[in-house]
Design a protein around this motif. Structure first.
Motif, PDB file in Angstrom:
ATOM      1  N   ASP A 169       0.859  -1.189   0.000  1.00 54.66           N
ATOM      2  CA  ASP A 169       0.000   0.000   0.000  1.00 54.66           C
ATOM      3  C   ASP A 169       0.900   1.245   0.000  1.00 54.66           C
ATOM      4  O   ASP A 169       1.512   1.581   1.001  1.00 54.66           O
ATOM      5  CB  ASP A 169      -0.898  -0.028   1.247  1.00 54.66           C
ATOM      6  CG  ASP A 169      -1.586   1.304   1.492  1.00 54.66           C
ATOM      7  OD1 ASP A 169      -1.488   2.208   0.633  1.00 54.66           O
ATOM      8  OD2 ASP A 169      -2.232   1.439   2.551  1.00 54.66           O
ATOM      9  N   PHE A 170       0.982   1.917  -1.138  1.00 54.96           N
ATOM     10  CA  PHE A 170       1.870   3.078  -1.256  1.00 54.96           C
ATOM     11  C   PHE A 170       1.126   4.401  -1.125  1.00 54.96           C
ATOM     12  O   PHE A 170       1.689   5.461  -1.348  1.00 54.96           O
ATOM     13  CB  PHE A 170       2.610   3.059  -2.605  1.00 54.96           C
ATOM     14  CG  PHE A 170       3.324   1.766  -2.849  1.00 54.96           C
ATOM     15  CD1 PHE A 170       4.194   1.257  -1.887  1.00 54.96           C
ATOM     16  CD2 PHE A 170       3.124   1.061  -4.018  1.00 54.96           C
ATOM     17  CE1 PHE A 170       4.856   0.061  -2.098  1.00 54.96           C
ATOM     18  CE2 PHE A 170       3.775  -0.153  -4.228  1.00 54.96           C
ATOM     19  CZ  PHE A 170       4.638  -0.653  -3.268  1.00 54.96           C
ATOM     20  N   SER A 171      -0.155   4.321  -0.779  1.00 52.21           N
ATOM     21  CA  SER A 171      -1.010   5.510  -0.857  1.00 52.21           C
ATOM     22  C   SER A 171      -0.546   6.638   0.065  1.00 52.21           C
ATOM     23  O   SER A 171      -0.685   7.802  -0.272  1.00 52.21           O
ATOM     24  CB  SER A 171      -2.456   5.134  -0.534  1.00 52.21           C
ATOM     25  OG  SER A 171      -2.519   4.637   0.790  1.00 52.21           O
ATOM     26  N   THR A 172       0.002   6.304   1.238  1.00 52.47           N
ATOM     27  CA  THR A 172       0.346   7.374   2.182  1.00 52.47           C
ATOM     28  C   THR A 172       1.797   7.809   2.062  1.00 52.47           C
ATOM     29  O   THR A 172       2.249   8.692   2.769  1.00 52.47           O
ATOM     30  CB  THR A 172       0.107   6.905   3.642  1.00 52.47           C
ATOM     31  OG1 THR A 172       0.966   5.801   3.895  1.00 52.47           O
ATOM     32  CG2 THR A 172      -1.329   6.511   3.871  1.00 52.47           C
ATOM     33  N   LEU A 173       2.531   7.154   1.165  1.00 54.93           N
ATOM     34  CA  LEU A 173       3.964   7.377   1.110  1.00 54.93           C
ATOM     35  C   LEU A 173       4.371   8.813   0.755  1.00 54.93           C
ATOM     36  O   LEU A 173       5.195   9.413   1.459  1.00 54.93           O
ATOM     37  CB  LEU A 173       4.586   6.377   0.136  1.00 54.93           C
ATOM     38  CG  LEU A 173       6.007   5.982   0.468  1.00 54.93           C
ATOM     39  CD1 LEU A 173       6.110   5.418   1.874  1.00 54.93           C
ATOM     40  CD2 LEU A 173       6.503   4.957  -0.539  1.00 54.93           C
ATOM     41  N   PRO A 174       3.799   9.376  -0.308  1.00 53.57           N
ATOM     42  CA  PRO A 174       4.200  10.747  -0.649  1.00 53.57           C
ATOM     43  C   PRO A 174       3.921  11.705   0.502  1.00 53.57           C
ATOM     44  O   PRO A 174       4.744  12.575   0.814  1.00 53.57           O
ATOM     45  CB  PRO A 174       3.332  11.085  -1.856  1.00 53.57           C
ATOM     46  CG  PRO A 174       2.918   9.771  -2.429  1.00 53.57           C
ATOM     47  CD  PRO A 174       2.824   8.834  -1.259  1.00 53.57           C
ATOM     48  N   GLU A 175       2.795  11.506   1.155  1.00 60.46           N
ATOM     49  CA  GLU A 175       2.443  12.389   2.268  1.00 60.46           C
ATOM     50  C   GLU A 175       3.420  12.196   3.423  1.00 60.46           C
ATOM     51  O   GLU A 175       3.919  13.161   4.006  1.00 60.46           O
ATOM     52  CB  GLU A 175       0.995  12.104   2.699  1.00 60.46           C
ATOM     53  CG  GLU A 175       0.454  13.036   3.754  1.00 60.46           C
ATOM     54  CD  GLU A 175       0.729  12.523   5.164  1.00 60.46           C
ATOM     55  OE1 GLU A 175       1.077  13.366   6.021  1.00 60.46           O
ATOM     56  OE2 GLU A 175       0.629  11.313   5.400  1.00 60.46           O
ATOM     57  N   ALA A 176       3.725  10.941   3.734  1.00 60.27           N
ATOM     58  CA  ALA A 176       4.661  10.667   4.832  1.00 60.27           C
ATOM     59  C   ALA A 176       6.038  11.215   4.505  1.00 60.27           C
ATOM     60  O   ALA A 176       6.735  11.761   5.366  1.00 60.27           O
ATOM     61  CB  ALA A 176       4.750   9.163   5.086  1.00 60.27           C
TER      62      ALA A 176
END
Ligand SMILES: Cc1cc2nc3c(=O)[nH]c(=O)nc-3n(C[C@H](O)[C@H](O)[C@H](O)COP(=O)(O)OP(=O)(O)OC[C@H]3O[C@@H](n4cnc5c(N)ncnc54)[C@H](O)[C@@H]3O)c2cc1C
Ligand SMILES: Cc1cc2nc3c(=O)[nH]c(=O)nc-3n(C[C@H](O)[C@H](O)[C@H](O)COP(=O)(O)OP(=O)(O)OC[C@H]3O[C@@H](n4cnc5c(N)ncnc54)[C@H](O)[C@@H]3O)c2cc1C
Ligand SMILES: [Ca+2]
Lengths: 664, 664
Positions: free
Chosen positions: B366-373
Motif C-alpha cells: 500500500d503506497f497511498s500514504t507514502l508521498p504524504e509521509a
C-alpha cells in the motif's frame, strides 16, 4: 600558478562602475587608497599568515598572537604609520588581541575620565606601549548591572591611598580582554568608599604586573578564564580573571575628571559635567556599528561569490547545472543581507558624524541632544550586531555543507563576531533603554518639549497615527516617501500603543516590566526606521559613477521591503498598510532581486577585501573553489599519516574481535 | 564536597509531579529506567570524561574518540547490552564518531537496499564490527542534487566486475563521516553504466582499506577534509574525501534489492517496489527529529537553570538582585524554546509511529500514504532542526557573557548540532519538496483524490478559506479548537494563494521557481500546523501525575501562541484573525508565561539529564555556578604558567622599547 578568473562572467554582467562603488563603500578616495595599501602590506607579509589558526592549540595560538601583535607594532614604528594607518593595520591583521582593549578601551577611558594631569602622566606611556592596559569592569557576578559591582576602593586617609579589594568570589573581575596574560595595568571599576560611605562605581588606574618580571604584584591574582566559542576565533584573546587582596594604590590613580577625593578624604564633584562619559559610549558604540558592517559584508562576500560558483540541479540531461544564486530562495536569503551590509555601512558613517556633533555640543555645554544620541547609539549597536551575527550564520548555511568547514572562513567569523551581541551592553538590555527613552518621548509630546534628532518624526504624531499608505501599485514601493511614511507610522503607533497600555498600570515601573517584550518590539521598529532613513538620506547626496546610485537605490529598497515583509505583523496590526499593499511590496521586492542578481558579485567586489583578509576558500576572488578546497583538506594534522594515531590501540582490536583483553 | 542545592527553592515552587513528567518525556517508564541506568553508567566511567575536549588538538581529540568508541564497544559486549541499551550508551557518550555512520547509515543502507543474500553476507560482519562502514554519497561538487553525482560504476562483462571511478576532481567523495580515517568499507553511490548506458545513481559496497594494515587499497585515495566549526564539536568525526582510480569490485557488491545487473550485463528491476527506499528516509529523518528535541532541551535546561541562578538589576539598595528568569523579555525568549523542546519531543514520538505505519503499509504493497509521509518527514526535519539550531544559539545569548565560554557547554552544542540543518537534506531544499507536495495536493482537490494524513485538513478547504476566528477574549486562545482552526486556515490559505498565483504562469516550473520564497512560507505554515496538532493530540491521551497535564497544556499553548505572534503577518494578511484577536492572543501568552515561571526549573529537571551529559557549568543541577566557573578557568592550558609563553620574545621587548632590533 593558475590565474583564471572563474567569476569573470559574473563581473562582466555588472551594470555599474565598481571602482566608484569602492569609493562609496570606503567613505572617501583617501580611505580607499589607504585601506588598499595597508591591506596589501598585511596580506603580503608572511608574518601575518592566519590560515593555520584553527589547528593550533590554545597556547600556540596565543603565542602566535603575541608574535603578530609585536610584529604589527614593529611595522607601525618602522614605517612611521599614522594613527589612521596603524588602526587599519590592526584591522587587517584580523586577530583579536590585547592591543584592541589597550587602544580601544584603556586609552579612551583615561582620555575621557582622567584629569589633564592624569592624561599627561599616563597617555604617553600608553601611546608608546611602555605600559599595556585593559578595561576591568565586569565581574563574575555582575555584568549588565554596572551599579551592582562589588569590588571596593576604600580611601585610607592615613596613607593617602585607596585599598582595592575583592570582598567575594562574585566580585572577581571576569572577562576583561588582555587581562589574563598581558596587561600590566588596568582601569578598574570599583565602589568608592570614603569614611564608610559608598559613592558608587568609579574608575581607578591600577598596576597589575611588575614591569620587571611580569609577575602579578602582591595581593593580585590573575588568570585566563578559559576557552571560548570557536577554534581560533576569540581564543587569541586572554580574557581574564582578577582578584584583589587589599591592594594599595596612590590617591591620584582614581580617574578624577568628574569627581574627586581630596587629600582629606572628601568626595567632591568637579565642574566638568558627568554627561561627558556618554561621549565615550557614543564613540565606542559607533565603532561597533562600523565593525558590524565589516563582518556582515565579509560573510556576504563569501556567500555571494560561492553562490555564483556553486551549481546544483536544473541541468538538462548532463548540461551544466543552475548557479545556486539564481534560485529565488537563495536570493531571498542573501540579497537582504547584502543590502543590510550597505545599510549598516551608511548608518555607521552617520554615527561618526553624530559623535563629532555630540562632542562639539558637549564642549559648548549643550546637553540637549545627549539622551537622544545615547538611545540612538544603544539601539543601533543592538540592531546591527544582532542582525550581523544572524546574518553570518545564514551566509554559512547558504554555502551548504562546505560552509561548515573552517576553510570556508565562516564558522570562525561567526564565533569571533557573536560576542558583539553581548559586550558593550547586552542587546536586550540596550533595547530596553531605547524603549524607556521612547516612552519618555511619547509622554512629553504634549509638554512642548520637542523630540529631536532621530525622534523628530514624533512631531508628526497626529498625521502618523491616522495616515494610510498611498501605495497603489508595486512601483509605488520604490518611493522613499512611501517607505519612510510606512516605517514612521509603524514606529509611532507601536510606541504610542505601548505608552497607552503603560498608562493603565498604577505603577509605571511594574507596567514597564510587564510589557517589556512588546516595548522591545517598539524599540526595534524605531531603530529600523533610523537605518532606513539614513540610507535614504545617503542617497540624497551626489554619488558619482555610472550606475552606482541606481544600485544603491535598489539595495535601499530591498533593505526596507525585506524588513516590511519580515515584520509584516507590525505593519498590518497597526493598520499602516493593507494586505493588498503588503503583497504589492513583496512583488516589488522580488523584482528588485532580479535587478541585483547580475550585479551581485560586483557589489561584493566593491568591499575590496583581499583573499588574505577574507580567509575563505569559498570566497576566493577568482572563484577557484574546488581545487583549493581539495588542496586545503590535506593540510589538516589528521592527514599527517594515512593510518591514524590510535588505529593499533583502538580500531584494530575492534576489527579483530580482540577488544575483550585490551586495556583502553 | 559541598552538596547544597542552590535551586532547591525553585524546585519547591513546582506545582506538578516531576517524576511523572520524566515518564512522559522519556516516552515510557521502561525507557526512563533504561536511560537513567545507562546515563549513570556513562557518567560514572572515567573513560567517558569529556570536559577536556575543547582544549585538545585535532589529533589528540580524534585519538581520544577512537579510544572512547572502543571502550564503549567493549562495555557493550562485556555487559551484553541490548541494541536499545547500546544505542543509549552511544547517545550518552555524546561524541560524534564513525560508529554513528556505521550504525546509522551503513547498516540501514544494506538492510534497505541489499538483497537477502547480501544482507546475510554483510550484516553479520557489520554487527560484530569486523568491518566498519560509512555512507559515501556526497561529492565535492554535488550534494543536494544526488542525481548529479559523477562517480561512475561501469560494468565490465569480461571480468564480471564493476569499475568504480572518479572521473573529475568534483566527483571526489566529500563529507562522509567515518570515511577519512576509520572505515574499512563504504556504501558508495555512483552512476551505474552498462554497455555505455547510464542508469543513474545506485549504491555499491566497496572495500576501502586493507583489513590487514588499514592502508587504502590500490587505486583508492582517502583523507580527512579538515577542521570544522567549533573546537571539539564535530571534529571528533573523520569526515573524509575519497577518490577512485578505476577500482574493481565484484558484481554482487551492487546493492540489488530493487534493480540488478545480470551476469550478462543487463540492467533489470526486481519485483521489489522502488518506493521501499523511502522507508529508510522516513526512518533516518525521524531520528533527526528526535535528536532535535534532545539538543534543544539540553540548551533550554542550561539556560533555564542559569537564568534562575543569575541575578541582575532590580535590587533595593544592596539587597539581592532580580533573578533574570523573572524578566518578561527573558521569559519571552526562553519559554517558547522550552515549549518547542516538548513539542518536538511529541512530534518525534508520533513520527516513530508513522514509520511503523509506513513500513507495515509498504509490506502490504500500500503506497497511498507514502508521498504524504515523505513530505511530512522532510518538512519536520527542516522545521525542527532550524528551530533547534537557532534555539541553542538563543539559549547561549540568554546566558549573557558566560554563555560564550566553552565551559557553559553551549558553544560546542551549537557547533556540533548546526550541520543537522544541512545534512540529510538542506533545509531549504526540503521545504521546497514540501511546497511541491502541497501544490499537488491543492491541484487535486477537485479531482476526488482525497488528501490523507497530515494534509487531511485540506478536505475542509471551503470552510477554512472563509472562516473567521471565534476568539473574543484572551482565554478563548486556550481552546485547542480555536488554535487549530487558526493554524489550519492560515496554512490552507497560504497554499491556495500560492497555487492561484502559480496558475497564472504559462510554465508551471518557471512559476514555481519565481514564487519559491513564498512557497517556502506556505510549507512552513503547514509544518508548524503539524507540530501544533500533534501536541494537541498528545494532550488527548490519558496523562497521569499531579499537574502534569496542566503544565503540558500551558506549554502547548505557549508554543502555538508564540508562533502566532512570530508569524503574525501570515495570520493577519490571510484574514484568519483580526488585530484585536492577535492582541488578545498576546495577552494570553504573557499570562501563560507567569504560569510556567514557577515550574520552569522542574520542567527542565524532567529531561533527567546528568551533569555529565549536559557538560555545562551554567546548567549544573545544583546551581553552584560561580565557584565552579572559577575553578574551571584555572584548568585552561594558558594558565599552566603565570607569565605566558611568548612574553620574553614578544611582550617584554615591546614594553622595553626594544622591538626595533628584535627578530620576530
Ligand atoms: C568576548 C567578551 C569580551 C568582553 N570584554 C570585556 C572587557 O574587556 N571588559 C569588561 O569589563 N567586560 C568585558 N566583557 C563582559 C561584558 O561586558 C558582559 O558580558 C556584558 O556586559 C553582559 O553582561 P552579563 O554577561 O552580565 O550578562 P547578564 O546581564 O547576566 O545577562 C544574562 C541575561 O539576562 C538578561 N538581562 C539582564 N538584565 C536584564 C534586565 N534588566 N531586563 C531584562 N533582561 C535582562 C540579558 O538580556 C541576558 O539574556 C566581555 C564579554 C565577552 C563575552
Ligand atoms: C557535518 C556533515 C556531515 C555529513 N555527512 C555525510 C555523510 O556521512 N555522507 C554523505 O554522503 N554526505 C554527508 N554530508 C553531506 C551533506 O549531505 C550535504 O552537505 C547536504 O546534502 C547539502 O548539500 P550541499 O552541501 O551540496 O549543499 P548545496 O546544495 O550546495 O547548497 C548550497 C545552497 O544552495 C541552495 N540550493 C541548492 N539547491 C537548491 C534548489 N534546488 N533550490 C533552491 N536552493 C537550492 C541550498 O539551499 C544552499 O543554500 C555531510 C555534511 C555535513 C555538513
Ligand atoms: Ca582547537
Amino acid at each position: 600558478m593558475e590565474s583564471v578568473d572563474h567569476l569573470a562572467d559574473e563581473r562582466g554582467k555588472a551594470s555599474f562602475d565598481v571602482d566608484e562603488m569602492k569609493v562609496v563603500w570606503a567613505g572617501s578616495r583617501h580611505v580607499l587608497e589607504l585601506s588598499e595599501r595597508i591591506a596589501r602590506l598585511v596580506a603580503s607579509d608572511p608574518a601575518f599568515q592566519k590560515d593555520n589558526r584553527t589547528t593550533l592549540g590554545r597556547k600556540e595560538l596565543f603565542k602566535n598572537t603575541l608574535r603578530k601583535a609585536a610584529h604589527a607594532w614593529k611595522r607601525i614604528i618602522e614605517l612611521r604609520l599614522t594613527e589612521e594607518e596603524a588602526s587599519k593595520l590592526r584591522f587587517y591583521v584580523d586577530e583579536p588581541a590585547f592591543t584592541d582593549l589597550h587602544w580601544g578601551m584603556f586609552v579612551p577611558a583615561i582620555k575621557g575620565q582622567g584629569t589633564e594631569e592624569q592624561q599627561q602622566k599616563w597617555l604617553p606611556l600608553a601611546y608608546k606601549m611602555q605600559i599595556i592596559g585593559c578595561y576591568a569592569q565586569t565581574e563574575l557576578g555582575h555584568g549588565s548591572n554596572v551599579q551592582g559591582l562589588e569590588t571596593t576602593a576604600t580611601f585610607d586617609p592615613q596613607t593617602d591611598e585607596f585599598i582595592i579589594n575583592s570582598p567575594t568570589l562574585t566580585s572577581s573581575k571576569w572577562w576583561p580582554g588582555g587581562l589574563g596574560k598581558v596587561s600590566t595595568h588596568a582601569v578598574v571599576y570599583a565602589r568608592l568608599i570614603t569614611d564608610g560611605q559608598d559613592h558608587g562605581v568609579h574608575g581607578f588606574i591600577v598596576q597589575l604586573r611588575s614591569l620587571d618580571d611580569h609577575l602579578p604584584l602582591e595581593g593580585i591574582t590573575i588568570g585566563d578564564i578559559g576557552t571560548k566559542f570557536g577554534n581560533g576565533a576569540y581564543n587569541t584573546m586572554d580574557n581574564g580573571v582578577l582578584r584583589f587582596d587589599n591592594v594599595r594604590i596612590p590617591r591620584n590613580q582614581m580617574l578624577m575628571r568628574v569627581s574627586q577625593v581630596t587629600r582629606e578624604g572628601k568626595y567632591v564633584h568637579s565642574n566638568v559635567p558627568r554627561q561627558l562619559v556618554y561621549g565615550t559610549m557614543v564613540y565606542v558604540r559607533q565603532t561597533i556599528v562600523a565593525d558590524a558592517s565589516c563582518a556582515l559584508s565579509r560573510a556576504v562576500c563569501i556567500a555571494t561569490r560561492y553562490s555564483a560558483v556553486r551549481r546544483q540541479f536544473g541541468s538538462q540531461k548532463g548540461g551544466v547545472e543552475t548557479q545556486v544564486i539564481d534560485y529565488k530562495t537563495q536570493q531571498n536569503r542573501l540579497f537582504p543581507l547584502l543590502a543590510s551590509a550597505y545599510a549598516f555601512r551608511f548608518v555607521g558613517e552617520w554615527l561618526k558624524w553624530l559623535y563629532t556633533d555630540v562632542t562639539e555640543r558637549l564642549q559648548a555645554n549643550d546637553f540637549s541632544t545627549l539622551p537622544e544620541a545615547h538611545a540612538c547609539t544603544a539601539g543601533l549597536k543592538s540592531l546591527t550586531t544582532s542582525a550581523t551575527a544572524d546574518g553570518i550564520e545564514e551566509c554559512r548555511k547558504l554555502c551548504g555543507g562546505h560552509g561548515y568547514l573552517c576553510s570556508s572562513g565562516l564558522p570562525e567569523l561567526f564565533a569571533v563576531y557573536v560576542p558583539a551581541c553581548t559586550y558593550e551592553g547586552d542587546n536586550v538590555v540596550l533595547l530596553l533603554q531605547v524603549a524607556r527613552f521612547l516612552m519618555k518621548t511619547v509622554s512629553q509630546l504634549g509638554s512642548g518639549k520637542k523630540p529631536v534628532g532621530t525622534t523628530a518624526y514624533f512631531l508628526q504624531v497626529e498625521h502618523l497615527m491616522q495616515c494610510s499608505s498611498s501605495a497603489r501599485k508595486a512601483e509605488d514601493w520604490l518611493k522613499p516617501s512611501v517607505i519612510l511614511e510606512a516605517f514612521e507610522a509603524r514606529a509611532v503607533r507601536m510606541s504610542v500603543a505601548c505608552a497607552q497600555r503603560l498608562g493603565k498600570f498604577a505603577n509605571l515601573e511594574e507596567g514597564f516590566l510587564e510589557l517589556s517584550a512588546d516595548l522591545i518590539e517598539a524599540a526595534v521598529a524605531h531603530c529600523q526606521l533610523i537605518v532606513v532613513s539614513k540610507f535614504i538620506e545617503k542617497l540624497k547626496q551626489n554619488i558619482p559613477g555610472k550606475g552606482v546610485k541606481d544600485q544603491l537605490e535598489n539595495l535601499c529598497n530591498i533593505y526596507a521591503l525585506f524588513l516590511l515583509h519580515k515584520h509584516l505583523g507590525d505593519f498590518l496590526s497597526t493598520g499602516v498598510i493593507s494586505s493588498k499593499q503588503a503583497s504589492l511590496a513583496n512583488d516589488q521586492l522580488r523584482s528588485l532581486y532580479s535587478q541585483v542578481r547580475p550585479n551581485a558579485v560586483a557589489l561584493v567586489d566593491a568591499f575590496n577585501y583581499t583573499d588574505h583578509f577574507l580567509g575563505s576558500i569559498l570566497g576566493r576572488y577568482d572563484g577557484n573553489v574546488y581545487p583549493k578546497l581539495y588542496e586545503e583538506a590535506w593540510k589538516d594534522p589528521l592527514n599527517d599519516s594515512v593510518v591514524p594515531d590510535g588505529y593499533h590501540e583502538y580500531v584494530r582490536p575492534m576489527l579483530k574481535q580482540q577488544l575483550r583483553n585490551a586495556r583502553l
